[in-house]
Design an enzyme around this catalytic site. Structure first.
Site, PDB file in Angstrom:
ATOM      1  N   ASP A 116       0.833  -1.198   0.000  1.00  0.00           N
ATOM      2  CA  ASP A 116       0.000   0.000   0.000  1.00  0.00           C
ATOM      3  C   ASP A 116       0.873   1.256   0.000  1.00  0.00           C
ATOM      4  O   ASP A 116       1.874   1.321   0.720  1.00  0.00           O
ATOM      5  CB  ASP A 116      -0.866  -0.030   1.281  1.00  0.00           C
ATOM      6  CG  ASP A 116      -1.931   1.051   1.289  1.00  0.00           C
ATOM      7  OD1 ASP A 116      -2.797   1.024   0.412  1.00  0.00           O
ATOM      8  OD2 ASP A 116      -1.901   1.925   2.189  1.00  0.00           O
ATOM      9  N   GLU A 146      14.652 -15.112   0.573  1.00  0.00           N
ATOM     10  CA  GLU A 146      15.003 -16.182   1.534  1.00  0.00           C
ATOM     11  C   GLU A 146      14.081 -17.380   1.347  1.00  0.00           C
ATOM     12  O   GLU A 146      14.318 -18.450   1.885  1.00  0.00           O
ATOM     13  CB  GLU A 146      14.822 -15.674   2.987  1.00  0.00           C
ATOM     14  CG  GLU A 146      15.874 -14.675   3.432  1.00  0.00           C
ATOM     15  CD  GLU A 146      15.461 -13.970   4.730  1.00  0.00           C
ATOM     16  OE1 GLU A 146      14.455 -14.367   5.382  1.00  0.00           O
ATOM     17  OE2 GLU A 146      16.157 -13.001   5.090  1.00  0.00           O
TER      18      GLU A 146
HETATM   19  C1  NOJ Z   1      -4.521   2.870  -0.910  1.00  0.00           C
HETATM   20  C2  NOJ Z   1      -5.652   1.938  -0.590  1.00  0.00           C
HETATM   21  O1  NOJ Z   1      -5.984   1.214  -1.752  1.00  0.00           O
HETATM   22  C3  NOJ Z   1      -6.785   2.786  -0.081  1.00  0.00           C
HETATM   23  O2  NOJ Z   1      -7.960   2.043   0.060  1.00  0.00           O
HETATM   24  C4  NOJ Z   1      -6.360   3.421   1.213  1.00  0.00           C
HETATM   25  O3  NOJ Z   1      -7.372   4.301   1.652  1.00  0.00           O
HETATM   26  C5  NOJ Z   1      -5.071   4.224   1.052  1.00  0.00           C
HETATM   27  N1  NOJ Z   1      -4.081   3.504   0.310  1.00  0.00           N
HETATM   28  C6  NOJ Z   1      -4.468   4.560   2.398  1.00  0.00           C
HETATM   29  O4  NOJ Z   1      -3.977   3.415   3.023  1.00  0.00           O
END
Ligand code: NOJ
Length: 561
Positions: free
Chosen positions: A220, A271
């Site tokens: 993310d 790993e």
């Molecule tokens: C991207 C994620 O896909 C989204 O749903 C989220 O709100 C933001 N990152 C923050 O983590």
């Protein structure tokens, strides 16, 4: 007809799809938003046992892997992207034992498992953040996050004028007067990746899940971790200006030093046998995407270009050509996405009329439609679905991996009619309703034609399901050979047999036709025009809508094999 060819990279040419360490290169990955998939314990929130119970369904789709959006303990300030504990399961959706059972069932069915990892920020309930709040200014506990004194003579103003992604200031004040940075919601304090303990703890988390048999990670906000917060901090205008340069000079986003973090992660991935995979969610300029997809880094990066594109043959052709070339240069394979949990579903996007306020951006058009009003786009759902089916069939014929978001295999439309008091997305709250947010694509799935919560749960659904959901349910579509579910199954299962190496040859037809061949005599033709077209010779293996007198109608894709 003239043909032009993309050259395979040596690595790609040597690797058949689906094997050993390279399974991900041409995988079809199905994204599950766990809280909206299937609820077995009646708390109106989907759970891990629900996923386990649906493994036969997942297997029947013909996918290769499942990607789970966050399932960690969370107050759900941002749908689970606010993580309290990276090495546990939210009790609302299961236990670690449930996770192991789900992972075993998926693996037994021959499906890989990718989990979401959220390294840019924790939740404000994470033990580190609680400790930071209880510790004094300048303490090691505060150094795991980004705390600063405020501006103004008494420090009562935020340190900078930066805005958070969900709206409002990017700084929140705490009791002793300091401020902490949150690039998303205030419940998501940003971590300080210059702190060695933070780096080490994530390596532990990667090993924790890898040891449990997880095959890969979706990372993310992968472009946000490294920040240059040396004084003086830049203003918002300075950030915007450096952002436009795409040269790694922005203080917050897409810095070159972020790749030092991923080089360490790669060592951990390697790993394992086979090495764990990763895909970056990095909203960066296309020219810089390859850095995230490097084999020395995460290995793959999302390309959201199709998701942002108009229904246009020129745009599709350009995007495909560019991304295949980029993937080849980085040593990765390309990734294709039409829908996910953050955007208006593509069956709706493709059915919206364009309006001046959308600035030619289909995602913006979706947001305008959700807001409604006299100037809002109008929806032709049948057109949207026809184009969505055609776009998906085209996407599934491309070299590289394809990401499918739960519910799109049912042809689900975005749910526009969620009352404001039922909304859960921080985008809605932080923008004070100026944006409706992302709840409309996160409504729990309809499994049955009718009944309570359309088979999602015995009790109810955490977001209201509209009455039209029943017609899109798995039950309704199972028995219909022309359904979107039947189309996805046919295409995905056939794709398994047809995908070989990562080459594509363009065939120049009419400008409104996108036509290419893949090795082994597999051919994909999409008619973006307004008149039916004659298909080239060969057996029609799958078609996204009915042929008309043997011809391919507008907004339709056919595979010939
Ligand atoms: C991207 C994620 O896909 C989204 O749903 C989220 O709100 C933001 N990152 C923050 O983590």
């Amino acid at each position: 007809m003239r043909t032009t060819s993309t050259q395979p990279s040596t690595a790609a040419a040597a690797q058949p799809a689906g094997d050993g360490a390279t399974w991900w290169r041409q995988a079809a990955v199905y994204q599950i938003y766990p809280r909206s998939f299937a609820d077995t314990d009646g708390n109106e929130i989907g759970d891990l046992k629900g996923i386990t119970s649906r493994v036969p369904y997942l297997k029947s789709l013909g996918i290769d892997a499942v990607w789970l959006s966050p399932f960690y303990p969370s107050a759900l300030a941002d749908g689970g992207y606010d993580v309290d504990d990276y090495r546990d399961v939210d009790p609302k959706i299961g236990t670690l034992a449930d996770f192991d059972a789900m992972s075993a069932a998926l693996h037994e069915a021959g499906l890989k498992l990718i989990v979401d990892i959220v390294p840019n920020h924790t939740s404000d309930r994470h033990e580190w953040f609680r400790e930071a709040l209880a510790s004094p200014k300048g303490s090691p506990a505060r150094d795991r996050y980004i705390f600063r004194d405020g501006a103004g003579s008494d420090g009562s103003l935020p340190p900078t004028d930066w805005e958070a992604n969900f709206g409002g200031s990017a700084w929140q004040r705490v009791d002793d007067g300091q401020w902490y940075l949150h690039l998303f919601a205030p419940e998501q304090p940003d971590l300080n990746w210059n702190n060695r303990e933070v780096c080490d703890d994530f390596l532990t988390t990667l090993r924790f899940w890898s040891d449990r048999g997880v095959d890969g990670f979706r990372v993310d906000v992968a472009h946000g971790l490294a920040k240059d917060l040396s004084d003086p901090l830049p203003t918002k205008a300075m950030l915007d200006e450096s952002n436009d340069r795409h040269d790694g000079s922005n203080a917050l986003w897409d810095r070159d030093d972020v790749h030092e973090i991923y080089a360490e992660w790669r060592k951990v991935f390697n790993e394992y046998d086979p090495p764990r995979t990763a895909v970056a969610e990095a909203w960066v300029h296309a020219d810089r995407r390859a850095r995230y997809a490097s084999p020395d880094g995460l290995g793959q990066a999302f390309n959201f270009d199709l998701l942002e594109a108009e229904w246009s043959p020129d745009e599709f052709r350009t995007i495909i050509t560019k991304n295949l070339a980029e993937a080849r240069d980085s040593g990765a394979s390309s990734t294709w996405v039409l829908s996910n949990h953050d955007v208006v579903r593509h069956a709706t996007r493709y059915g919206l009329t364009s309006v001046a306020g959308d600035h030619g951006d289909p995602r913006e058009r979706g947001k305008q439609w959700l807001l409604g009003g006299d100037d809002a786009p109008t929806l032709d759902g049948a057109l949207g679905l026809r184009r969505a089916r055609a776009a998906t069939l085209l996407m599934l014929a491309l070299p590289g991996s394809a990401y499918i978001y739960q519910g799109e295999e049912l042809g689900l439309q975005e749910v526009g009619e969620i009352p404001d008091d039922a909304r859960a997305d921080p985008v809605f709250f932080r923008s004070r309703g100026a944006e409706k947010g992302r709840d409309g694509c996160r409504v729990p799935l309809p499994w049955t034609r009718d009944g309570r919560a359309f088979g999602f749960s015995d009790t109810g659904a955490h977001l209201p399901q509209p009455s039209w959901f029943g017609a899109y349910s798995v039950e309704a579509e199972e028995s219909d050979l022309e359904s979107t579910l039947a189309l996805y199954r046919r295409a995905l299962n056939l794709r398994h047999r047809l995908q070989t190496d990562e080459t594509l040859n363009w065939v120049d037809d009419a400008p409104e036709v996108v036509h290419f061949t893949r090795p082994g005599g597999w051919r994909c033709v999409t008619n973006f025009g307004s008149e039916p077209i004659t298909l080239p010779g060969g057996d029609v293996a799958v078609v996204s809508g009915p042929l008309r007198a043997g011809m391919l109608p507008p907004d339709t894709t056919a595979w010939l094999a």
